[in-house]
Design a protein around this motif. Structure first.
Motif, mmCIF file in Angstrom:
data_model
loop_
_atom_site.group_PDB
_atom_site.id
_atom_site.type_symbol
_atom_site.label_atom_id
_atom_site.label_comp_id
_atom_site.label_asym_id
_atom_site.label_seq_id
_atom_site.Cartn_x
_atom_site.Cartn_y
_atom_site.Cartn_z
ATOM 1 N N GLU A 9 0.839 -1.205 0.000
ATOM 2 C CA GLU A 9 0.000 0.000 0.000
ATOM 3 C C GLU A 9 0.873 1.253 0.000
ATOM 4 O O GLU A 9 0.572 2.242 -0.672
ATOM 5 N N LEU A 10 1.943 1.186 0.785
ATOM 6 C CA LEU A 10 2.805 2.366 0.921
ATOM 7 C C LEU A 10 3.579 2.627 -0.359
ATOM 8 O O LEU A 10 3.708 3.767 -0.806
ATOM 9 N N LEU B 220 3.273 6.040 -2.672
ATOM 10 C CA LEU B 220 4.461 6.860 -2.936
ATOM 11 C C LEU B 220 4.685 7.011 -4.442
ATOM 12 O O LEU B 220 5.077 8.061 -4.926
ATOM 13 N N ASN C 255 6.314 12.163 -2.918
ATOM 14 C CA ASN C 255 6.753 12.319 -1.521
ATOM 15 C C ASN C 255 5.687 11.986 -0.480
ATOM 16 O O ASN C 255 5.709 12.523 0.622
ATOM 17 N N THR C 256 4.743 11.123 -0.847
ATOM 18 C CA THR C 256 3.588 10.942 0.030
ATOM 19 C C THR C 256 3.307 9.482 0.356
ATOM 20 O O THR C 256 3.328 8.623 -0.525
ATOM 21 N N PHE C 257 3.065 9.240 1.637
ATOM 22 C CA PHE C 257 2.575 7.932 2.055
ATOM 23 C C PHE C 257 1.147 8.091 2.551
ATOM 24 O O PHE C 257 0.905 8.831 3.506
ATOM 25 N N ASN C 258 0.223 7.430 1.898
ATOM 26 C CA ASN C 258 -1.162 7.474 2.339
ATOM 27 C C ASN C 258 -1.898 6.242 1.836
ATOM 28 O O ASN C 258 -2.327 6.194 0.690
ATOM 29 N N PRO C 259 -2.035 5.238 2.705
ATOM 30 C CA PRO C 259 -2.673 3.998 2.282
ATOM 31 C C PRO C 259 -4.091 4.203 1.749
ATOM 32 O O PRO C 259 -4.567 3.404 0.944
ATOM 33 N N GLN D 203 5.302 -1.364 -8.319
ATOM 34 C CA GLN D 203 6.090 -1.046 -7.132
ATOM 35 C C GLN D 203 5.709 -1.943 -5.958
ATOM 36 O O GLN D 203 6.540 -2.286 -5.128
#
Ligand code: SF4
Ligand code: SF4
Ligand code: SF4
Lengths: 125, 603
Positions: free
Chosen positions: A18-19, A23, A28-32, A109
């Protein structure tokens, strides 16, 4: 068509997929909640589900599935991004999310970070 | 901010009010987060002399800048408070999914202060924060509590990620061994944190969020993640096969497995309960915490009559309910774990306390009429029953609920409690693992296997192999690891993942720097770790926990082990401790010198 094969038994529920997905799609973002793969975890069962095509109406012939003693409707395991489903939508805009294999040519990814080997990339049939 | 979210919730339970505050970026940089920031806030705001179970104590839930980022093992968060078991600063650390979710809701941490007039729980849904009544949840087990809350919140989809930390009956009843449980199986463990939560009438903290954690340089971050994943052996290595029991396989081979309250290092029934037996008989699957490539968690299901249950267990607890109590019934050991998770009790401390009671009983110091039944070593029924009774404070369980040390003191033999600073020792016979003895004696929250993990070096050769039987070099190694682990805890990294991937300070910076862009260097990270360790020490000194408490049970110091590789050895703490103080820059009384404090910015 390219596919990603999921082996539920190997999935440990780590959610690194998910991460990696979020990304890749948002800088620059982590948001499941904005990932196109979602690992559904219930008790000792883990189900990674990839976001499939958007359907504009919920289906009619829905069944109930019982997972670890809890009742869920089939939507949990369904890949559709559908009006009935609270996931596979952008949190604020509700724009549907769909797995795009991380571009063309495909470069998934999620598969790269899946150390336990629950996700396998199958380039072409 | 990148890495950090930049906001903290402060909840005043007495008034039923809350406010959202900004995180001070300079403080964040100096203390990294998690254990560091949590300790700093506690130190600044709470009188170390305070009664841990009074409204004046606070609880600080805190994540690190890597929590929720996808850093390998980057799912950790901490809860820092003054603990009621040891009376020290008590930083509990847990994995699971709660910490990341808190950040996705938009907060680095939560500070709880005061005491609610009636039972409540806190519900955080992005900007919507609500203090809700928990009257209907009081008395419920942790798994019942999770189910009811999820129903109430309307998350029939666990896929919507509502994550819950709660206490069970043990926390409500102020059992000094109580834990806070998340996801039904994972604990903010040791030290009695659950009792602090119970004393505040706070039943649960519930969180869900849809926001992002951003990093300063996503590309560099991704490269660092992939490089570290490369270092994780396929399938997680030996850990993946046996979970944490891999260390104990070595411990038992060396004849150092704590048996019958540390009276022996050899347990004849080990083969019935070791990692192989567990895997063969009861393993359901491997389970990971958030963002963990190693998946050290193990789910076991037991359907043996009378011991039915399903859930995860912990390695040290395995030793303390097993060999320590003279028990080789695997189903019963797992059952004891399940009851602990449900009632919310610390498995390591309770197992050790029961073992201590068994020795008191066998030596005739603890009369049978006080317990109500026989309490000999190996008594499976008595062990399982006492687990339940302690969690509920029933009968003799009410005495055990105060912890093994206080119980042994009551019966006139505190020296038979295998504890440091009143907290029970994990599963290592430290007569044969010298550095681990030093680690336990100097740990800032009582005996603890997660403050330096010196046994990784002495037994497994991670990061380098040192002879477990010598004392030379152990003080330096212990200090180095204590500082490094404090920094990793603060960053939000899991120690097991870090050990498996053999992460160095450089590796930590390779993640921390692209995550925060704050200018971290390996030296800076180690210095932050040292700062955290010293601040914890200052809190404890002010709380009255001093050099006299940096010791080990008499048995470790005076009774040699009789079998195995360490035959004839005792722990030679006296050879290591003065050097330890000196290398730490502390005086002979174990007090940090002015010079050291200035160096660390703590003066
Ligand atoms: S990365 Fe692999 S093992 Fe981890 S949750 Fe995703 S599918 Fe499961
Ligand atoms: S999400 Fe549910 S309603 Fe929608 S298509 Fe799938 S099964 Fe049907
Ligand atoms: S292939 Fe790419 S888009 Fe599809 S789920 Fe995996 S990471 Fe997301």
């Amino acid at each position: 068509m390219a596919r990603i094969k999921v082996d539920h038994d190997k999935c440990t529920g780590c959610r690194l997929c998910e991460l990696a997905c979020s990304l890749h799609h948002i800088e620059n973002t982590f948001n499941p909640k904005r990932s196109r793969i979602k690992v559904f975890i219930e008790g000792e069962l883990h189900y990674p589900v990839l976001a499939g095509p958007y359907t504009d109406a919920e289906c009619t012939a829905k069944n109930m599935v019982v997972i670890a003693g809890h009742e869920y409707d089939e939507c949990v395991l369904c890949r559709a991004s559908c009006p009935a489903k609270p996931i596979f939508k952008e949190p604020d805009t509700e724009v549907p999310l769909k797995c795009d294999f991380c571009g063309d040519p495909p470069d998934p990814q999620c598969v790269k970070v899946c150390v336990p080997g629950a996700l396998t990339f199958l380039p072409e049939d | 901010m990148d890495g950090w979210v930049g906001r903290i919730i402060r909840v005043d339970l007495s008034r039923g009010e809350f406010a959202v505050e900004d995180l001070d970026p300079y403080l964040a940089m100096d203390y990294i987060g998690g254990r560091g920031l949590g300790t700093k806030i506690l130190y600044d705001e709470v009188d170390p002399q305070v009664d841990p179970l009074s409204p004046e104590n606070k609880m600080v839930f805190m994540t690190g800048p890597l929590t929720g980022t996808g850093a390998p093992g980057g799912g950790r968060y901490m809860m820092v408070t003054k603990g009621p078991l040891a009376g020290t600063v008590n930083c509990c650390n847990s994995g699971g999914h709660f910490g990341p979710e808190l950040k996705y809701a938009g907060y680095d941490g939560i500070i709880f202060e005061g005491k609610a007039p009636n039972p409540v729980y806190l519900w955080i849904n992005n900007d919507d924060i609500e203090i809700r009544s928990a009257e209907h949840l009081w008395g419920k087990t942790t798994s019942e509590t999770e189910d009811i809350i999820r129903e109430e919140i309307g998350d029939k989809w666990q896929a919507m990620d509502t994550h819950i930390n709660c206490i069970g009956p043990a926390g409500e009843k102020l059992v000094r061994l109580a834990n806070i449980i998340n996801g039904k199986n994972r604990a903010l463990g040791r030290g009695g944190a659950g009792a602090v939560m119970g004393s505040k009438n706070l039943k649960a903290v519930v969180v869900r969020g849809t926001r992002a954690v951003t990093v300063a340089d996503g590309e560099a971050f991704k490269e660092a993640v992939l490089a570290i994943l490369e270092k994780v052996p396929p399938g997680g290595g030996p850990l993946a096969d046996f979970g944490l029991l891999v260390v104990h396989a070595v411990v038992s081979m060396m004849g150092l497995i704590p048996t019958r309250n540390f009276q022996s290092g050899v347990f004849e029934g080990w083969g019935n309960i070791d990692g192989f037996a567990l895997k063969e008989k009861f393993l359901v699957r491997n389970k990971a915490c958030f963002s963990c490539p190693v998946a050290g968690g193990r789910v076991y299901r037991v359907d043996v009559e009378g011991f039915e249950g399903c859930g995860e267990v912990e390695a040290e607890a395995h030793v303390n309910f097993g060999p320590m109590c003279g028990i080789d019934n695997l189903a019963a050991i797992l059952k004891a774990n399940y009851i602990c998770n449900d009632l919310g009790i610390d498995t390591i401390s309770l197992g050790g306390s029961i073992a201590c009671a068994m020795e008191l009983y066998e030596r005739g110091y603890l009369p049978e009429k006080d317990v109500g039944y026989q309490l000999n070593f190996g008594n499976v029924q008595a062990m399982v029953e006492l687990v339940e009774k302690t969690g509920l404070r029933q009968d003799f369980g009410d005495v055990l609920a105060e912890g093994g040390y206080r119980m042994a003191e009551k019966y006139g033999h505190p020296e038979l409690s295998m504890s440091v600073k009143r907290q029970e020792m994990p599963g290592y016979h430290v007569q044969g693992i010298q550095g681990t003895g030093l680690e336990f004696a100097t740990s800032n929250r009582g005996a603890d296997h997660m403050r330096a993990c010196t046994y990784n070096s002495e037994l497994l050769g991670i990061p380098e192999k040192l002879d477990p039987l010598v004392t030379e070099g152990k003080a330096a190694m212990c200090i180095n690891l204590q500082n490094f682990l404090a920094a990793k805890d603060a960053a939000g990294l899991c120690l097991v993942t870090a050990a498996t991937a053999q992460m160095t300070p450089e590796d930590v910076v390779s993640l921390l720097e692209p995550a925060t862009g704050a200018g971290y260097t390996p030296e800076g990270v180690m210095l932050a770790g040292e700062r955290i360790w010293n601040l914890e020490r200052l809190f404890n000194l002010a709380a009255g926990i001093t050099a006299k408490d940096d010791t080990l049970p008499k048995r470790m110091l005076e009774e040699p082990v009789l079998t195995g590789e360490a035959e004839g050895h005792v722990n030679r703490l006296g050879e290591m401790l003065p050097e330890y103080y000196q290398l730490r820059g502390w005086n002979e009384e174990g007090v940090p010198t002015q010079e050291k404090l200035e160096e660390l910015g703590l003066a």
